[in-house]
Design a protein around this motif. Structure first.
Motif, PDB file in Angstrom:
ATOM      1  N   PRO A 115      -9.495  15.096   0.726  1.00  0.00           N
ATOM      2  CA  PRO A 115     -10.005  15.347  -0.628  1.00  0.00           C
ATOM      3  C   PRO A 115      -9.186  14.648  -1.709  1.00  0.00           C
ATOM      4  O   PRO A 115      -9.751  14.116  -2.676  1.00  0.00           O
ATOM      5  CB  PRO A 115      -9.914  16.875  -0.752  1.00  0.00           C
ATOM      6  CG  PRO A 115     -10.036  17.369   0.650  1.00  0.00           C
ATOM      7  CD  PRO A 115      -9.309  16.352   1.479  1.00  0.00           C
ATOM      8  N   ALA A 116      -7.862  14.625  -1.546  1.00  0.00           N
ATOM      9  CA  ALA A 116      -7.015  13.948  -2.535  1.00  0.00           C
ATOM     10  C   ALA A 116      -7.305  12.451  -2.566  1.00  0.00           C
ATOM     11  O   ALA A 116      -7.382  11.839  -3.641  1.00  0.00           O
ATOM     12  CB  ALA A 116      -5.545  14.200  -2.222  1.00  0.00           C
ATOM     13  N   LEU A 117      -7.464  11.852  -1.399  1.00  0.00           N
ATOM     14  CA  LEU A 117      -7.752  10.417  -1.343  1.00  0.00           C
ATOM     15  C   LEU A 117      -9.139  10.112  -1.904  1.00  0.00           C
ATOM     16  O   LEU A 117      -9.326   9.124  -2.624  1.00  0.00           O
ATOM     17  CB  LEU A 117      -7.640   9.917   0.095  1.00  0.00           C
ATOM     18  CG  LEU A 117      -6.241   9.966   0.720  1.00  0.00           C
ATOM     19  CD1 LEU A 117      -6.292   9.492   2.167  1.00  0.00           C
ATOM     20  CD2 LEU A 117      -5.250   9.121  -0.076  1.00  0.00           C
ATOM     21  N   GLU A 118     -10.111  10.943  -1.574  1.00  0.00           N
ATOM     22  CA  GLU A 118     -11.473  10.720  -2.075  1.00  0.00           C
ATOM     23  C   GLU A 118     -11.512  10.780  -3.599  1.00  0.00           C
ATOM     24  O   GLU A 118     -12.209   9.987  -4.245  1.00  0.00           O
ATOM     25  CB  GLU A 118     -12.414  11.761  -1.463  1.00  0.00           C
ATOM     26  CG  GLU A 118     -12.658  11.547   0.033  1.00  0.00           C
ATOM     27  CD  GLU A 118     -13.260  12.765   0.714  1.00  0.00           C
ATOM     28  OE1 GLU A 118     -13.592  13.749   0.000  1.00  0.00           O
ATOM     29  OE2 GLU A 118     -13.394  12.747   1.947  1.00  0.00           O
ATOM     30  N   GLN A 119     -10.762  11.698  -4.189  1.00  0.00           N
ATOM     31  CA  GLN A 119     -10.720  11.808  -5.646  1.00  0.00           C
ATOM     32  C   GLN A 119     -10.125  10.562  -6.291  1.00  0.00           C
ATOM     33  O   GLN A 119     -10.416  10.258  -7.452  1.00  0.00           O
ATOM     34  CB  GLN A 119      -9.903  13.036  -6.048  1.00  0.00           C
ATOM     35  CG  GLN A 119     -10.564  14.359  -5.709  1.00  0.00           C
ATOM     36  CD  GLN A 119      -9.622  15.539  -5.879  1.00  0.00           C
ATOM     37  OE1 GLN A 119      -8.506  15.392  -6.393  1.00  0.00           O
ATOM     38  NE2 GLN A 119     -10.057  16.714  -5.446  1.00  0.00           N
ATOM     39  N   ARG A 120      -9.313   9.840  -5.555  1.00  0.00           N
ATOM     40  CA  ARG A 120      -8.616   8.664  -6.093  1.00  0.00           C
ATOM     41  C   ARG A 120      -9.222   7.351  -5.599  1.00  0.00           C
ATOM     42  O   ARG A 120      -8.672   6.284  -5.859  1.00  0.00           O
ATOM     43  CB  ARG A 120      -7.128   8.742  -5.717  1.00  0.00           C
ATOM     44  CG  ARG A 120      -6.411   9.872  -6.443  1.00  0.00           C
ATOM     45  CD  ARG A 120      -5.157  10.334  -5.717  1.00  0.00           C
ATOM     46  NE  ARG A 120      -4.476  11.378  -6.473  1.00  0.00           N
ATOM     47  CZ  ARG A 120      -4.863  12.656  -6.498  1.00  0.00           C
ATOM     48  NH1 ARG A 120      -5.918  13.050  -5.797  1.00  0.00           N
ATOM     49  NH2 ARG A 120      -4.195  13.540  -7.216  1.00  0.00           N
TER      50      ARG A 120
ATOM     51  N   ALA B 238       0.853  -1.183   0.000  1.00  0.00           N
ATOM     52  CA  ALA B 238       0.000   0.000   0.000  1.00  0.00           C
ATOM     53  C   ALA B 238       0.891   1.236   0.000  1.00  0.00           C
ATOM     54  O   ALA B 238       2.115   1.149   0.124  1.00  0.00           O
ATOM     55  CB  ALA B 238      -0.937  -0.014   1.206  1.00  0.00           C
ATOM     56  N   ASN B 239       0.268   2.389  -0.139  1.00  0.00           N
ATOM     57  CA  ASN B 239       0.956   3.662  -0.366  1.00  0.00           C
ATOM     58  C   ASN B 239       1.328   4.331   0.958  1.00  0.00           C
ATOM     59  O   ASN B 239       0.473   4.563   1.813  1.00  0.00           O
ATOM     60  CB  ASN B 239       0.017   4.563  -1.178  1.00  0.00           C
ATOM     61  CG  ASN B 239       0.661   5.839  -1.658  1.00  0.00           C
ATOM     62  OD1 ASN B 239       1.457   6.454  -0.965  1.00  0.00           O
ATOM     63  ND2 ASN B 239       0.280   6.263  -2.859  1.00  0.00           N
ATOM     64  N   HIS B 240       2.619   4.666   1.092  1.00  0.00           N
ATOM     65  CA  HIS B 240       3.098   5.394   2.275  1.00  0.00           C
ATOM     66  C   HIS B 240       3.806   6.680   1.848  1.00  0.00           C
ATOM     67  O   HIS B 240       4.763   7.099   2.486  1.00  0.00           O
ATOM     68  CB  HIS B 240       4.031   4.499   3.092  1.00  0.00           C
ATOM     69  CG  HIS B 240       4.291   4.984   4.495  1.00  0.00           C
ATOM     70  ND1 HIS B 240       3.344   5.631   5.252  1.00  0.00           N
ATOM     71  CD2 HIS B 240       5.410   4.912   5.278  1.00  0.00           C
ATOM     72  CE1 HIS B 240       3.852   5.926   6.436  1.00  0.00           C
ATOM     73  NE2 HIS B 240       5.107   5.516   6.477  1.00  0.00           N
ATOM     74  N   SER B 241       3.325   7.268   0.757  1.00  0.00           N
ATOM     75  CA  SER B 241       3.868   8.479   0.133  1.00  0.00           C
ATOM     76  C   SER B 241       5.052   8.121  -0.756  1.00  0.00           C
ATOM     77  O   SER B 241       5.532   6.979  -0.752  1.00  0.00           O
ATOM     78  CB  SER B 241       4.257   9.550   1.158  1.00  0.00           C
ATOM     79  OG  SER B 241       5.505   9.277   1.766  1.00  0.00           O
TER      80      SER B 241
ATOM     81  N   ASP C 249       0.330  10.292  -5.861  1.00  0.00           N
ATOM     82  CA  ASP C 249       0.296   9.811  -7.245  1.00  0.00           C
ATOM     83  C   ASP C 249       1.594   9.126  -7.662  1.00  0.00           C
ATOM     84  O   ASP C 249       1.563   8.126  -8.391  1.00  0.00           O
ATOM     85  CB  ASP C 249      -0.010  10.964  -8.195  1.00  0.00           C
ATOM     86  CG  ASP C 249      -1.454  11.431  -8.101  1.00  0.00           C
ATOM     87  OD1 ASP C 249      -2.292  10.664  -7.593  1.00  0.00           O
ATOM     88  OD2 ASP C 249      -1.740  12.564  -8.533  1.00  0.00           O
ATOM     89  N   ARG C 250       2.718   9.657  -7.245  1.00  0.00           N
ATOM     90  CA  ARG C 250       3.989   9.032  -7.636  1.00  0.00           C
ATOM     91  C   ARG C 250       4.118   7.633  -7.050  1.00  0.00           C
ATOM     92  O   ARG C 250       4.555   6.704  -7.733  1.00  0.00           O
ATOM     93  CB  ARG C 250       5.160   9.911  -7.203  1.00  0.00           C
ATOM     94  CG  ARG C 250       5.371  11.130  -8.080  1.00  0.00           C
ATOM     95  CD  ARG C 250       6.729  11.753  -7.831  1.00  0.00           C
ATOM     96  NE  ARG C 250       6.991  12.849  -8.745  1.00  0.00           N
ATOM     97  CZ  ARG C 250       8.137  13.528  -8.797  1.00  0.00           C
ATOM     98  NH1 ARG C 250       9.127  13.213  -7.974  1.00  0.00           N
ATOM     99  NH2 ARG C 250       8.300  14.512  -9.657  1.00  0.00           N
ATOM    100  N   CYS C 251       3.742   7.488  -5.790  1.00  0.00           N
ATOM    101  CA  CYS C 251       3.804   6.153  -5.185  1.00  0.00           C
ATOM    102  C   CYS C 251       2.799   5.221  -5.849  1.00  0.00           C
ATOM    103  O   CYS C 251       3.119   4.060  -6.150  1.00  0.00           O
ATOM    104  CB  CYS C 251       3.550   6.248  -3.686  1.00  0.00           C
ATOM    105  SG  CYS C 251       3.775   4.685  -2.810  1.00  0.00           S
ATOM    106  N   ASN C 252       1.589   5.710  -6.098  1.00  0.00           N
ATOM    107  CA  ASN C 252       0.585   4.885  -6.779  1.00  0.00           C
ATOM    108  C   ASN C 252       1.088   4.411  -8.137  1.00  0.00           C
ATOM    109  O   ASN C 252       0.933   3.237  -8.503  1.00  0.00           O
ATOM    110  CB  ASN C 252      -0.707   5.675  -6.969  1.00  0.00           C
ATOM    111  CG  ASN C 252      -1.643   5.581  -5.777  1.00  0.00           C
ATOM    112  OD1 ASN C 252      -1.363   4.874  -4.812  1.00  0.00           O
ATOM    113  ND2 ASN C 252      -2.749   6.290  -5.840  1.00  0.00           N
ATOM    114  N   ALA C 253       1.674   5.331  -8.900  1.00  0.00           N
ATOM    115  CA  ALA C 253       2.140   4.978 -10.241  1.00  0.00           C
ATOM    116  C   ALA C 253       3.241   3.924 -10.182  1.00  0.00           C
ATOM    117  O   ALA C 253       3.259   2.977 -10.980  1.00  0.00           O
ATOM    118  CB  ALA C 253       2.638   6.231 -10.960  1.00  0.00           C
TER     119      ALA C 253
END
Length: 251
Positions: free
Chosen positions: A171-176, A117-120, A141-145
């Motif tokens: 808000p950033a997490l909700e958008q993703r 999972a994503n930790h930045s 986004d960079r970690c997700n990618a």
């Protein structure tokens, strides 16, 4: 609650100006309280004022969720051996920058029955709480990618560095379509070197559905993991990775 905290912090200077001539102490108190609420919600891990933070999962069994932060690092292979020998599955909250340099370790985590999972991206622990929305988005986004390119799966869980989050995070997490994952118990293994001490902080506090956070990449990481796993298994706990729909915000 998030809108109230953000709105009061922005409006409190105006209230101070309006009240300055007649009631300056009241104006200062309003501004101080509004900013204190902002800081508390930001700096205090697991506080729900800015949005939901997952702190446990639903279960009717004696189960806990082991999460391991800050990898992948050189001790990842040894940790994977320990998990496999102990019949434990865990979620590794990884840094995107490290994952990009150690793709083989990320793939090994998945192949050995765990998930990531994503930790930045680069874990700006001292600054994450004050980053602007664009930088928060970049960290996510960079970690997700990176993780999606390595695993063919887009992460749905995010843990903020040191558990801190400002009003831009939710808000950033909700958008993703992502959720913010906190914890139920932690051993402070980043500052404590004695595995017995770390286990003493975790094991008595663990309950069915607890989310446990430990770390990797430190001299004592493997020993701490081994001790906590052993002690919890001795108390009859199983380690699982819960489905997303089982995650809860209450302790």
């Amino acid at each position: 609650m998030r809108n109230l905290i953000v709105g009061s912090a922005w409006l409190s200077p105006i209230a101070l100006i309006i009240l300055w001539q007649r009631a300056p102490i009241l104006g200062l108190a309003i501004m101080a309280l509004s900013h204190a609420a902002w800081l508390y919600a930001t700096l205090r891990a697991n506080v729900q004022w800015l949005g939901p933070v997952i702190t446990r999962f639903e279960t009717n069994a004696r189960e806990v969720w082991l999460t391991i932060d800050d990898g992948p690092t050189s001790d990842t292979p040894a940790i994977l051996d320990l998990l496999q020998a102990s019949r434990v599955a865990a979620t590794f909250f990884v840094k995107g920058a490290l994952a990009a340099k150690n793709g083989d370790l990320v793939r090994a985590i998945i192949e050995r029955g765990n998930n990531v999972a994503n930790h930045s991206d680069d874990h700006p622990s001292g600054a994450f709480w004050r980053l602007l929305p664009a930088e928060i988005a970049r960290q996510i986004d960079r970690c997700n990618a990176t993780l999606q390119s390595l695993t063919s799966t887009r992460p749905i869980w995010f843990r903020a560095p040191v558990g801190m989050k400002n009003p831009a995070v939710h808000p950033a997490l909700e958008q993703r379509g992502m959720r913010l994952i906190g914890w139920s118990v932690r051993g402070l293994d980043t500052v404590r070197s004695d595995p017995a001490d770390v286990a003493t902080r975790i094991v008595p506090r663990a309950q069915p559905g607890s989310i446990i956070v430990l770390h990797q990449g430190r001299q004592n990481s493997l020993a701490c993991l081994q001790r906590v796993i052993s002690d919890l298994q001795a108390q009859g706990y199983a380690f699982v990775i819960p489905a997303d729909e089982r995650l809860k915000t209450k302790r």
